[in-house]
Scaffold this motif. Structure first.
Motif, PDB file in Angstrom:
ATOM      1  N   THR A  55       0.871  -1.172   0.000  1.00 36.71           N
ATOM      2  CA  THR A  55       0.000   0.000   0.000  1.00 36.71           C
ATOM      3  C   THR A  55       0.906   1.219   0.000  1.00 36.71           C
ATOM      4  N   ILE A  56       0.671   2.128  -0.939  1.00 30.46           N
ATOM      5  CA  ILE A  56       1.499   3.324  -1.089  1.00 30.46           C
ATOM      6  C   ILE A  56       0.649   4.542  -0.764  1.00 30.46           C
ATOM      7  N   THR A  57       1.224   5.475  -0.054  1.00 31.38           N
ATOM      8  CA  THR A  57       0.536   6.706   0.309  1.00 31.38           C
ATOM      9  C   THR A  57       1.290   7.888  -0.280  1.00 31.38           C
ATOM     10  N   PHE A  58       0.534   8.803  -0.905  1.00 32.75           N
ATOM     11  CA  PHE A  58       1.105  10.024  -1.467  1.00 32.75           C
ATOM     12  C   PHE A  58       0.310  11.226  -0.996  1.00 32.75           C
ATOM     13  N   LEU A  59       0.967  12.365  -0.955  1.00 30.75           N
ATOM     14  CA  LEU A  59       0.302  13.628  -0.674  1.00 30.75           C
ATOM     15  C   LEU A  59       0.329  14.480  -1.938  1.00 30.75           C
ATOM     16  N   PRO A  60      -0.755  15.198  -2.216  1.00 31.47           N
ATOM     17  CA  PRO A  60      -0.739  16.073  -3.386  1.00 31.47           C
ATOM     18  C   PRO A  60       0.058  17.344  -3.093  1.00 31.47           C
ATOM     19  N   SER A  61       0.674  17.891  -4.119  1.00 32.56           N
ATOM     20  CA  SER A  61       1.366  19.173  -3.966  1.00 32.56           C
ATOM     21  C   SER A  61       0.321  20.266  -3.763  1.00 32.56           C
ATOM     22  N   GLU A  62       0.744  21.384  -3.251  1.00 40.25           N
ATOM     23  CA  GLU A  62      -0.187  22.501  -3.047  1.00 40.25           C
ATOM     24  C   GLU A  62      -0.830  22.927  -4.366  1.00 40.25           C
ATOM     25  N   SER A  64      -1.637  21.064  -6.761  1.00 41.81           N
ATOM     26  CA  SER A  64      -2.605  20.050  -7.194  1.00 41.81           C
ATOM     27  C   SER A  64      -3.934  20.142  -6.458  1.00 41.81           C
ATOM     28  N   ARG A  65      -3.957  20.778  -5.310  1.00 40.67           N
ATOM     29  CA  ARG A  65      -5.183  20.821  -4.497  1.00 40.67           C
ATOM     30  C   ARG A  65      -6.353  21.481  -5.222  1.00 40.67           C
ATOM     31  N   ALA A  66      -6.103  22.517  -5.982  1.00 36.55           N
ATOM     32  CA  ALA A  66      -7.180  23.185  -6.730  1.00 36.55           C
ATOM     33  C   ALA A  66      -7.781  22.242  -7.766  1.00 36.55           C
ATOM     34  N   LYS A  67      -6.945  21.464  -8.423  1.00 33.85           N
ATOM     35  CA  LYS A  67      -7.411  20.501  -9.423  1.00 33.85           C
ATOM     36  C   LYS A  67      -8.258  19.413  -8.759  1.00 33.85           C
ATOM     37  N   ILE A  68      -7.845  18.978  -7.574  1.00 39.10           N
ATOM     38  CA  ILE A  68      -8.591  17.954  -6.841  1.00 39.10           C
ATOM     39  C   ILE A  68      -9.947  18.498  -6.413  1.00 39.10           C
ATOM     40  N   THR A  91       7.076  14.573  -7.484  1.00 40.24           N
ATOM     41  CA  THR A  91       7.749  15.872  -7.454  1.00 40.24           C
ATOM     42  C   THR A  91       9.162  15.764  -6.906  1.00 40.24           C
ATOM     43  N   GLY A  92       9.444  14.679  -6.189  1.00 43.77           N
ATOM     44  CA  GLY A  92      10.748  14.540  -5.560  1.00 43.77           C
ATOM     45  C   GLY A  92      10.788  15.159  -4.175  1.00 43.77           C
ATOM     46  N   TYR A 107       5.125  11.807   3.711  1.00 44.85           N
ATOM     47  CA  TYR A 107       4.998  10.949   2.535  1.00 44.85           C
ATOM     48  C   TYR A 107       5.559  11.666   1.316  1.00 44.85           C
ATOM     49  N   ASP A 108       5.795  10.904   0.244  1.00 42.20           N
ATOM     50  CA  ASP A 108       6.218  11.496  -1.018  1.00 42.20           C
ATOM     51  C   ASP A 108       5.094  12.353  -1.569  1.00 42.20           C
ATOM     52  N   GLU A 109       5.480  13.435  -2.219  1.00 38.74           N
ATOM     53  CA  GLU A 109       4.520  14.374  -2.791  1.00 38.74           C
ATOM     54  C   GLU A 109       4.389  14.128  -4.287  1.00 38.74           C
ATOM     55  N   ILE A 110       3.165  14.307  -4.804  1.00 40.55           N
ATOM     56  CA  ILE A 110       2.909  14.115  -6.232  1.00 40.55           C
ATOM     57  C   ILE A 110       2.254  15.355  -6.827  1.00 40.55           C
ATOM     58  N   LYS A 111       2.437  15.485  -8.119  1.00 38.45           N
ATOM     59  CA  LYS A 111       1.732  16.507  -8.894  1.00 38.45           C
ATOM     60  C   LYS A 111       0.603  15.791  -9.628  1.00 38.45           C
ATOM     61  N   VAL A 112      -0.624  16.184  -9.352  1.00 33.16           N
ATOM     62  CA  VAL A 112      -1.780  15.562  -9.994  1.00 33.16           C
ATOM     63  C   VAL A 112      -1.931  16.162 -11.381  1.00 33.16           C
ATOM     64  N   ILE A 113      -1.876  15.307 -12.387  1.00 34.86           N
ATOM     65  CA  ILE A 113      -2.037  15.742 -13.775  1.00 34.86           C
ATOM     66  C   ILE A 113      -3.504  15.646 -14.167  1.00 34.86           C
ATOM     67  N   GLU A 114      -4.136  14.520 -13.836  1.00 37.41           N
ATOM     68  CA  GLU A 114      -5.567  14.328 -14.068  1.00 37.41           C
ATOM     69  C   GLU A 114      -6.130  13.517 -12.924  1.00 37.41           C
ATOM     70  N   ILE A 115      -7.383  13.827 -12.575  1.00 33.88           N
ATOM     71  CA  ILE A 115      -8.073  13.042 -11.557  1.00 33.88           C
ATOM     72  C   ILE A 115      -9.543  12.964 -11.934  1.00 33.88           C
ATOM     73  N   HIS A 116     -10.117  11.758 -11.812  1.00 32.08           N
ATOM     74  CA  HIS A 116     -11.530  11.558 -12.145  1.00 32.08           C
ATOM     75  C   HIS A 116     -12.138  10.662 -11.080  1.00 32.08           C
ATOM     76  N   LYS A 117     -13.294  11.045 -10.605  1.00 36.83           N
ATOM     77  CA  LYS A 117     -14.023  10.224  -9.651  1.00 36.83           C
ATOM     78  C   LYS A 117     -14.516   8.969 -10.346  1.00 36.83           C
ATOM     79  N   LYS A 118     -14.377   7.835  -9.700  1.00 38.83           N
ATOM     80  CA  LYS A 118     -14.823   6.571 -10.288  1.00 38.83           C
ATOM     81  C   LYS A 118     -16.285   6.315  -9.979  1.00 38.83           C
TER      82      LYS A 118
END
Length: 118
Positions: A55-62, A64-68, A91-92, A107-118
């Protein structure tokens, strides 16, 4: 003269050859869960990716929060599991999230490029 031609050819090949291992260039696409378990002494908003091995956990970058929030709505709940399809890049950087009992987790931080609710 032949040596000069070979040398210029080699220089041209090296300048056009791109083997950048920049962490931001790799894009991943997975099913994940946008999770908040702060109300049950877990951690606040983060992405959980469950694979057969781990199980991997990531945090979104600041950034990315608007996109989420645009895709999933305003972040207000203190207990939520939202299944999503996520396209992201690392993001590193590391991010810190609030957890129960006054703890924090990193946790490692990520940049959200696309996100869609399933």
């Amino acid at each position: 003269m032949k040596i000069l031609i070979v040398l210029f050819g080699l220089l041209a090949w090296i300048s056009c050859h791109d083997e950048s291992d920049d962490i931001n260039e790799q894009v991943y696409e997975v099913d994940a869960t946008w999770t908040n378990m702060l109300a049950t002494d877990g951690c606040s908003w983060h992405f959980t990716i469950i694979s057969p091995d781990s199980t991997i956990t990531f945090l979104p970058s600041e950034a990315s929060r608007a996109k989420i929030e645009k895709e999933l709505g305003k972040i207000e709940d203190y207990y939520s599991f939202t299944p999503v399809h996520l396209k992201y890049s690392l993001t590193g950087a590391k991010g810190t999230v609030q957890c129960g009992w006054g703890r924090t987790a990193t946790y490692d931080e990520i940049k959200v490029i696309e996100i869609h609710k399933k």
